[in-house]
Design a protein around this motif. Sequence first.
Motif, short mmCIF file in Angstrom:
data_model
loop_
_atom_site.label_atom_id
_atom_site.label_comp_id
_atom_site.label_asym_id
_atom_site.label_seq_id
_atom_site.Cartn_x
_atom_site.Cartn_y
_atom_site.Cartn_z
N GLU A 6 12.55 -0.59 -18.05
CA GLU A 6 12.52 -1.91 -17.18
C GLU A 6 11.11 -2.59 -17.27
OE1 GLU A 6 13.31 0.00 -13.55
OE2 GLU A 6 15.25 0.19 -13.90
N LEU A 7 9.96 -1.89 -18.01
CA LEU A 7 8.95 -2.55 -18.26
C LEU A 7 8.94 -3.80 -19.14
CD1 LEU A 7 6.49 0.48 -18.53
CD2 LEU A 7 6.75 -0.79 -16.22
N ARG A 8 8.11 -4.76 -18.75
CA ARG A 8 7.76 -6.08 -19.72
C ARG A 8 6.85 -5.95 -20.56
NH1 ARG A 8 7.74 -12.53 -18.27
NH2 ARG A 8 7.55 -13.14 -20.29
N LEU A 9 6.92 -5.82 -21.79
CA LEU A 9 5.78 -5.97 -22.63
C LEU A 9 5.22 -7.62 -22.50
CD1 LEU A 9 4.07 -4.73 -24.96
CD2 LEU A 9 5.84 -5.59 -26.72
N LEU A 10 4.09 -7.57 -22.30
CA LEU A 10 3.23 -8.74 -21.95
C LEU A 10 2.78 -9.41 -23.51
CD1 LEU A 10 1.38 -7.87 -18.84
CD2 LEU A 10 3.56 -9.40 -19.01
N PRO A 11 2.80 -10.73 -23.68
CA PRO A 11 2.49 -11.25 -24.67
C PRO A 11 0.74 -11.28 -25.16
CG PRO A 11 2.59 -13.04 -23.04
CD PRO A 11 3.01 -11.64 -22.26
N TRP A 12 0.11 -10.36 -24.58
CA TRP A 12 -1.24 -10.13 -24.82
C TRP A 12 -1.46 -8.51 -25.11
CZ3 TRP A 12 0.04 -12.60 -20.36
CH2 TRP A 12 0.04 -11.80 -19.12
N ALA A 13 -2.71 -8.27 -25.73
CA ALA A 13 -3.11 -6.86 -25.83
C ALA A 13 -4.01 -6.56 -24.90
CB ALA A 13 -3.56 -6.50 -27.09
N GLY A 14 -4.20 -5.32 -24.44
CA GLY A 14 -5.19 -4.94 -23.62
C GLY A 14 -6.25 -4.45 -24.33
N PRO A 15 -7.32 -3.65 -23.41
CA PRO A 15 -8.40 -3.05 -24.26
C PRO A 15 -8.19 -2.28 -25.56
CG PRO A 15 -8.49 -2.78 -22.05
CD PRO A 15 -7.19 -3.39 -22.23
N ASP A 16 -8.74 -2.32 -26.49
CA ASP A 16 -8.54 -1.60 -27.83
C ASP A 16 -7.43 -2.26 -28.40
OD1 ASP A 16 -10.82 -0.23 -27.49
OD2 ASP A 16 -9.94 1.29 -26.30
N GLY A 17 -6.73 -3.26 -28.15
CA GLY A 17 -5.70 -3.74 -28.75
C GLY A 17 -4.45 -3.01 -28.31
N LYS A 18 -4.34 -2.32 -27.14
CA LYS A 18 -3.17 -1.46 -26.71
C LYS A 18 -2.15 -2.45 -26.10
CE LYS A 18 -5.42 2.98 -26.61
NZ LYS A 18 -5.85 3.81 -25.89
N PRO A 19 -0.95 -2.36 -26.06
CA PRO A 19 0.06 -3.19 -25.53
C PRO A 19 -0.19 -3.09 -23.85
CG PRO A 19 1.32 -1.02 -26.29
CD PRO A 19 -0.21 -1.26 -26.73
#
Length: 98
Positions: A6-19
Amino acid sequence: MTTQDELRLLPWAGPDGKPCYLSTDDQGGYVSRLADHIEAFQLGMASQLLERSREVLDDETEDVEELHFLTVQLTSALRDVLRVATSRGRGSARAGHP
């Protein structure tokens, strides 16, 4: 608690390029709307880059620097489009997330 499906993958990466994922049922919330706008922008940029790449490939006078710059932009756009596709596919490619 929300399950991973149910999680939505957001269109930007977090720290260290993690989703980054959004855990909410509120489709109209601020972060959901922001993600929708960013996805639309990313898809629009990919479309424009595709058109530009056609122009560059048709022009035999383009130099190596221009081709390199275009390749960098296309690589970034492809990464963004794959992230959008993964997000909209709801986990079908989650194991190999972009």
